[in-house]
Design a protein around this motif. Structure first.
Motif, short mmCIF file in Angstrom:
data_model
loop_
_atom_site.label_atom_id
_atom_site.label_comp_id
_atom_site.label_asym_id
_atom_site.label_seq_id
_atom_site.Cartn_x
_atom_site.Cartn_y
_atom_site.Cartn_z
N LEU A 15 0.81 -1.22 0.00
CA LEU A 15 0.00 0.00 0.00
C LEU A 15 0.85 1.27 0.00
N GLN A 65 -4.66 -2.51 -3.38
CA GLN A 65 -5.47 -2.90 -2.22
C GLN A 65 -5.79 -4.39 -2.21
N HIS A 157 -3.72 5.73 -4.23
CA HIS A 157 -3.30 4.35 -3.91
C HIS A 157 -2.23 3.85 -4.88
#
Length: 183
Positions: A15, A65, A157
């Motif tokens: 992450l 993710q 992200h």
């Protein structure tokens, strides 16, 4: 089917990494993964499926993710004007943005974060995103308000940035300069 057990939680090193670009055209596996990410979001917003599979409702999901460090995001939501956004995107990139900022008055959340993180997250009020969709079409999306915030959260992200990294740690509810609240 992607479920909550597939979603990495904060603290996982993936992450915090910058994801790699997807070589175009994408492989069948990459297309299938992105389609599954989009399906997860749809399932998470379906009350019956969400209850059956214990899914937290989400409006966006980035490949990191689910442990894949590639530049792919899925979004599925309606903005406050009831415009529907439903995309699986490869290599999304913000190509222009406003100087003016905005933030969600209620703060942001994330499927990878199981706790509430209070504070305002400054984002650009308007952005233009270029990307390639699941059909191989090149898109140019002009986004504002809530939609712009969702896309910026997911693109963050891909750059190893969590939403709380943008919150002013010393004064989390300081209204960002030159900004407008999105209620």
């Amino acid at each position: 089917m992607i479920t909550m057990k597939d979603i990495l939680r904060e603290g996982d090193p993936i992450l915090n990494q910058v994801a790699e670009a997807v070589e175009l055209p994408p492989t069948e596996e990459e297309k299938n993964t992105l389609a599954e990410m989009l399906q997860f979001l749809k399932n998470s917003q379906d009350e019956e499926l969400a209850n059956a599979y214990q899914l937290r409702a989400g409006v966006g999901l980035a490949a990191p993710q689910i442990g894949i460090s590639k530049r792919m995001i899925a979004v599925h939501f309606q903005d406050f004007e009831e415009t529907q956004y439903s995309y699986g995107l490869f290599n999304p990139k913000i190509v222009s943005h406003s100087v003016a900022l905005s933030y969600l008055a209620g703060g942001e959340g994330c499927l990878s974060v199981d706790r509430e993180v209070p504070g305002y997250v400054p984002r650009y009020q308007r952005i233009t995103v270029k990307a390639t969709d699941l059909n191989g079409e090149e898109l140019k999306l002009k986004l504002k308000g809530y939609a712009a915030i969702v896309f910026q959260h997911e693109i963050d992200h891909l750059n190893g940035v969590m939403f709380y990294d943008r919150i002013n740690s010393e004064a989390p509810f300081t209204v960002p300069e030159n900004s407008k609240a999105i209620e």
